[in-house]
Motif scaffolding. Structure first.
Motif, PDB file in Angstrom:
ATOM      1  N   ILE A 175       0.939  -1.229   0.059  1.00 42.78           N
ATOM      2  CA  ILE A 175       0.107   0.022  -0.002  1.00 42.78           C
ATOM      3  C   ILE A 175       0.871   1.118  -0.132  1.00 42.78           C
ATOM      4  O   ILE A 175       0.431   2.238  -0.835  1.00 42.78           O
ATOM      5  N   ILE A 228       1.095   4.428  -2.813  1.00 41.36           N
ATOM      6  CA  ILE A 228       1.013   6.048  -2.448  1.00 41.36           C
ATOM      7  C   ILE A 228       2.297   6.676  -2.961  1.00 41.36           C
ATOM      8  O   ILE A 228       2.122   7.696  -3.415  1.00 41.36           O
ATOM      9  N   LEU A 243       2.791  10.339  11.526  1.00 43.58           N
ATOM     10  CA  LEU A 243       1.993   8.820  11.594  1.00 43.58           C
ATOM     11  C   LEU A 243       2.847   7.794  11.841  1.00 43.58           C
ATOM     12  O   LEU A 243       2.698   6.946  12.569  1.00 43.58           O
ATOM     13  N   LEU A 256     -12.521   4.590  16.323  1.00 46.89           N
ATOM     14  CA  LEU A 256     -13.097   4.217  15.008  1.00 46.89           C
ATOM     15  C   LEU A 256     -13.813   2.921  14.638  1.00 46.89           C
ATOM     16  O   LEU A 256     -14.979   2.834  14.100  1.00 46.89           O
ATOM     17  N   TYR A 266      -1.576   1.652  10.403  1.00 44.73           N
ATOM     18  CA  TYR A 266      -1.725   2.872  10.247  1.00 44.73           C
ATOM     19  C   TYR A 266      -0.365   3.679  10.601  1.00 44.73           C
ATOM     20  O   TYR A 266       0.033   4.681  10.106  1.00 44.73           O
ATOM     21  N   ALA A 271      -6.191   7.381   0.114  1.00 40.47           N
ATOM     22  CA  ALA A 271      -5.276   7.424   1.078  1.00 40.47           C
ATOM     23  C   ALA A 271      -5.662   8.262   2.230  1.00 40.47           C
ATOM     24  O   ALA A 271      -5.577   8.015   3.375  1.00 40.47           O
ATOM     25  N   PHE A 283      -6.631   7.591   5.839  1.00 38.91           N
ATOM     26  CA  PHE A 283      -5.936   8.241   7.179  1.00 38.91           C
ATOM     27  C   PHE A 283      -6.461   9.163   8.087  1.00 38.91           C
ATOM     28  O   PHE A 283      -5.924   9.406   9.142  1.00 38.91           O
ATOM     29  N   ILE A 284      -7.207  10.049   7.432  1.00 35.66           N
ATOM     30  CA  ILE A 284      -7.894  11.285   8.430  1.00 35.66           C
ATOM     31  C   ILE A 284      -9.299  10.347   9.139  1.00 35.66           C
ATOM     32  O   ILE A 284      -9.292  10.760  10.371  1.00 35.66           O
ATOM     33  N   LEU A 285      -9.680   9.135   8.798  1.00 34.00           N
ATOM     34  CA  LEU A 285     -10.914   8.552   9.497  1.00 34.00           C
ATOM     35  C   LEU A 285     -10.555   8.312  10.977  1.00 34.00           C
ATOM     36  O   LEU A 285     -11.441   8.741  11.703  1.00 34.00           O
TER      37      LEU A 285
END
Lengths: 368, 304, 273
Positions: free
Chosen positions: B96, B100, B124, B139, B178, C23, C27-29
């Motif tokens: 992934i 990106i 991050l 979430l 993440y 993306a 990533f913000i979620l």
């Protein structure tokens, strides 16, 4: 020129170019560029340029950076598209054919060898794309490396080769598929002076032997004049003049060409009756008769020092030794600065007073 | 007499010069003492201690009996889970992240988009631990935004199988991805940017389609950097502790087991279990690194 | 370009935008969910409130957050000491290596990057006995953690400084300064430190980011820092814990955006060469 057509016809006679596995000869193909237009946003990089290239001819595109020469080469290669015009290779319009199906060979400025492949594997790449079987591939690649004088270097990777050797592998890689046209995009500019001259001569020789139609982009006028059959001098998206090296040097069609090809002193003068009066001297004029106020383009080799009374008083500014000759800058009484080319035996000393005269060879003039 | 004394003086002077030079040379090396001492006390000794302690009994005698811990099914299970979670995270994260990076190639390297993405990736990639756990609880936790949304719109319960997804070892994959994907972006981007435009153009003029270019040129050139980054992702996930600690109470991966064993040793007949587990982690890391360097050796010839 | 298709690795604008948009959303979620969570009312999902934000400043609840503020205080002290370790121990060593002992550069690099391969949990097992000694010397106080955290910071501090050194040609410039009659101290103060400013700044920012996010060491050695306090607070007041988590994230993002700006200057300089 005559030599070129001769070689080309010879190449045509020994043809068989579409058979990739035959002997390494290439049939020269005609290339026609008609009214090419290319815009980058508001900037028009090519302003409707046309150019005819004969089969087997070696044409150089010469000009300062940003003049459109590279844009034109990339349009011909298919790496960049065009906004208007047509590109005919062997009579077929290829303007909408992608680069990988145009059947051209290209050598880039530098770093174009695939780093993970050996020299032989690099050369084989194009043959692999054409599904040539392994045995023939190796034989062709070896032959192509021999052609550029690199037999025995096949197992080396790019970083194990010098800059000049890398460019020779790139040349072999471009030639091995017997492309219809060979495109050279400033292939020498990343090399040092000595290698540059050697490789330039080698490229010229191979081009003549194979008879392959070749377009060579460069900003170095010496390079262009040395190898090309014809040189197209480009400026601001148009071709200013196209001609043999001799024509460009002796009969520049525009001040830009006179300035860019070789070194010229620009002098104000008054023309009339096939002559121009400059600094009180009368000199014959090249080309069309012209009258009125003009700028005369006088080559440094058209000037000489003199002891006799005729000529102009001048003060030596500086002098540089150029090996077989010497070039000296002088200043005339009215402040005009001139470059004079002369024998190495004469050694001018700065601040000395001398006299300079025109040798009387015809010069190019443009209306002022 | 005078000659002799001057001779002695010269000799003495020579000796003097010699010692000063000697002293100056040593003074230079002396500059390394703070760093050397620091690294010795807080890196070398702890590492050696951690690994060696597994070979000693509580009484301080040498033993290899502690290695019996590796026969304990719980411990073995922890290692297997740790390995699989890290491997899945590493491979998914690498793929992934690489996609990106590929998308980022179209952006101007000095532009605002790249600056924001670069900074966000750096943040991050460091965003492990408690805060990350919070975010994922909010979430996909039991009351999480996505959990509630899925239940209301599709009637699908994210946490239906085997209880809450996030509080299981396999659920760690999501929070771990993440921070792993941004880490991939940081480490892999330079390699992708290193692909020269000329290679693509040369391939095209030689007759290669875009697909062929990727397959025959770009992938082989990128593969050492790609696997290198994947290993880094693996190592990072394998040794991650804080995120798991915030989400999972009962253990299930090696770092959590080390924490448990450090507070209360539970395996009968084995002392210094934490040290044994630390040794096990180092061994896994060494194996992975060895495999990686074997892989790299093949590429070394064409790499500068 | 449109007429003949693309070559090479660079994707089309549309492809690029689609990938990056997906993306970005993914990533913000989680962060968005966490932010949303800070406005929730406990027990009633549909409602939103600023009450959790107000609670932080409510003097009546001071005791609840006492430990958190103590943790934040400790973490800031740790930041200062860890930065000091980087500046006073790592930086001089790297300069010394570059100027006088380039032979040991590989070794220093190996040592500085080692903490990436040795898991922090493994190090912590070894830190336990070391810190029994440290506690004997200084007492069991939070600031002593800086020594341990300094180790895991090494790779993050080493790389930007080394990148700066490589781009700056330390040796030539300091020899030039020496030849102009500068003493070692003025070379250090006027040539080396200003020249390495960007690398040092990046190293310090990254160090701060790592220290503020550090949990493992503090947790194993039972000290109260920002992260361990957050961990405890989460069990009593998850809303305020989430508020601080969002704050910390924004703070780190701004910090690294600054580094990004600093970094992009260096990058343009390098490509210009």
């Amino acid at each position: 020129m005559t030599v070129v057509t001769h070689t080309a016809s010879e190449a045509t006679a020994s043809a068989g170019s579409s058979d990739v596995t035959g002997p390494l000869t290439i049939k020269g193909t005609a290339v026609e560029l008609i009214g090419l237009v290319k815009n980058y946003g508001a900037h028009r990089a090519l302003q409707g340029v046309s150019l005819d290239i004969h089969p087997g001819e070696f044409v150089a595109l010469l000009g300062p950076s940003g003049c459109g020469k590279t844009t034109m080469l990339r349009a011909l290669s298919g790496l960049d598209g065009i906004d208007a015009g047509s590109i005919l290779i062997d009579g077929n319009d290829v303007a909408r054919v992608p680069a990988n199906r145009r059947d051209i060979g290209m050598v880039f400025q530098s770093y174009s060898l695939f780093p993970h492949l050996t020299a032989t594997q690099n050369v084989e790449f194009g043959l692999r794309m054409r599904k040539v079987d392994a045995r023939k591939r190796v034989a062709r690649a070896t032959e192509a490396l021999e052609l550029v004088g690199l037999d025995g270097y096949g197992e080396r990777y790019a970083h194990e080769l010098s800059g000049g050797q890398q460019q020779r592998v790139a040349l072999a890689r471009a030639l091995v598929t017997r492309p219809r046209v060979l495109l050279l995009d400033e292939p020498l500019s990343a090399l040092d002076a000595k290698v540059r001259v050697q490789l330039r001569e080698q490229i010229g020789r191979i081009q003549r032997d194979l008879g392959i139609t070749t377009v060579f982009v460069t900003h170095d006028q010496e390079e262009a004049l040395a190898v090309a059959d014809r040189v197209a001098v480009m400026n601001a998206g148009v071709i200013e003049q196209i001609g043999t090296p001799e024509q460009l040097y002796l009969q520049p069609a525009s001040p830009f060409v006179a300035d860019f090809v070789g070194l010229s002193n620009r002098l104000d003068g008054v023309a009339g009756g096939g002559e121009v009066i400059v600094q009180g001297s009368s000199i014959p004029v090249l080309g069309d008769a012209m009258s009125g106020e003009v700028t005369a383009y006088v080559r440094p080799e058209d000037l000489a020092f003199t002891d006799s009374g005729d000529g102009m008083d001048a003060v030596i500014v500086a002098s540089s030794f150029l090996g077989s000759l010497r070039r000296t800058t002088v200043r005339l009484k009215d402040g005009t600065v001139l470059a004079v080319q002369h024998d190495v035996q004469e050694r001018p000393v700065p601040d000395d007073t001398v006299r300079v005269r025109f040798k009387g060879r015809p010069v190019a003039v443009r209306p002022r | 007499m005078t000659a002799a004394s001057s001779e002695i003086a010269t000799a003495a002077a020579a000796a003097g010069v010699g010692t000063t030079r000697f002293r100056r040379r040593w003074a230079g090396w002396l500059g390394f003492t703070p760093f050397a001492l620091y690294v010795l006390l807080f890196l070398a000794i702890p590492t050696v201690y951690a690994v060696a302690s597994g070979f000693f009994t509580d009484a301080g005698t040498f033993t290899i009996a502690n290695l019996a811990a590796f026969a304990n099914p719980t411990i073995v299970g922890d290692f297997v889970s740790s390995f699989w979670v890290s491997a899945v995270v590493a491979v998914l994260g690498a793929v992934i992240g690489a996609v990106i990076c590929f998308a980022l190639l179209a952006a101007n390297p000095a532009g605002a988009l790249r600056t924001v993405v670069d900074s966000a990736s750096s943040v991050l990639a460091q965003f492990g631990g408690i805060m990350l756990a919070f975010a994922f609880i909010a979430l996909i936790g039991i009351q999480g935004v996505v959990t509630v949304f899925l239940k209301q719109t599709l009637g699908f319960d994210l946490n239906a199988s085997n209880g809450p997804l996030l509080y299981q070892v396999s659920g760690l994959v999501f929070p771990y991805l993440y921070f792993s994907i941004p880490l991939m972006v940081i480490t892999f981007m330079p390699a992708l940017e290193g692909l020269k435009q000329q290679w693509g153009e040369a391939a095209a003029t030689l007759g290669a389609s875009r697909m062929t270019y990727w397959w025959r040129v770009a992938f082989p050139i990128l593969s050492p950097a790609f696997w290198g980054s994947t290993i880094l992702l693996f190592a990072n996930a394998f040794s991650s502790f804080a995120t798991a600690a915030a989400l999972i109470d009962q253990g299930g991966i090696v770092p959590l087991a080390i924490k448990q064993q450090l507070t209360s040793e539970t395996i009968v007949g084995v002392s210094n279990t934490a040290g044994v587990l630390a040794l096990g982690m180092i061994v896994v890391m060494v194996i992975v690194m060895t495999a990686y360097s074997a892989l790299q050796r093949r590429a070394r010839r064409w790499q500068r | 370009m449109s007429a003949v298709g693309r070559v090479g690795a660079v994707p089309g604008k549309a492809t690029s935008r689609i990938i990056l948009a997906i993306a970005a959303v993914l990533f913000i979620l989680p962060v968005g969910a966490m932010l949303l969570f800070t406005f929730r009312v406990s027990g009633s999902p549909g409602e939103f409130t600023f009450a959790h934000y107000a609670a932080i400043f409510d003097p009546n609840q001071e005791l609840t957050y006492d430990q958190l503020f103590q943790g934040i205080g400790n973490s800031l002290v740790l930041c200062a000491i860890t930065v000091a370790i980087v500046l006073l121990i790592l930086l001089p060593t790297m300069v010394l290596v570059e100027l006088r002992y380039p032979r040991v550069r590989r070794m220093i690099e190996f040592v500085c990057l080692l903490p990436i391969t040795v898991p922090t949990v493994v190090l912590v097992v070894g830190f336990v006995p070391v810190y029994q000694v440290v506690a004997g010397l200084f007492g069991s106080v939070a600031w002593t953690l800086a020594f341990a955290i300094g180790i895991i910071v090494l790779p993050y501090a080493y790389r930007p400084i080394q990148a700066n050194i490589a781009a700056f040609d330390l040796v030539v410039l300091s020899e030039a300064a020496r030849s102009l009659g500068a003493g070692w101290f003025s070379v250090l103060g006027r040539v080396i430190l200003p020249g390495l400013r960007r690398g040092i700044l990046s190293a310090c920012f990254l160090t701060i980011a790592v220290v503020l996010g550090e949990f493992t060491i503090a947790s194993f050695l039972n000290q109260t820092t920002f992260q361990t306090a957050l961990f405890l607070l989460q069990q009593t007041d998850p809303y305020v814990a989430a508020i601080f988590a969002v704050f910390a994230l924004v703070f780190a993002f701004v910090l690294l955006l600054v580094i990004g700006r600093v970094g992009s200057f260096t990058r343009t300089k390098r490509t210009a060469r």
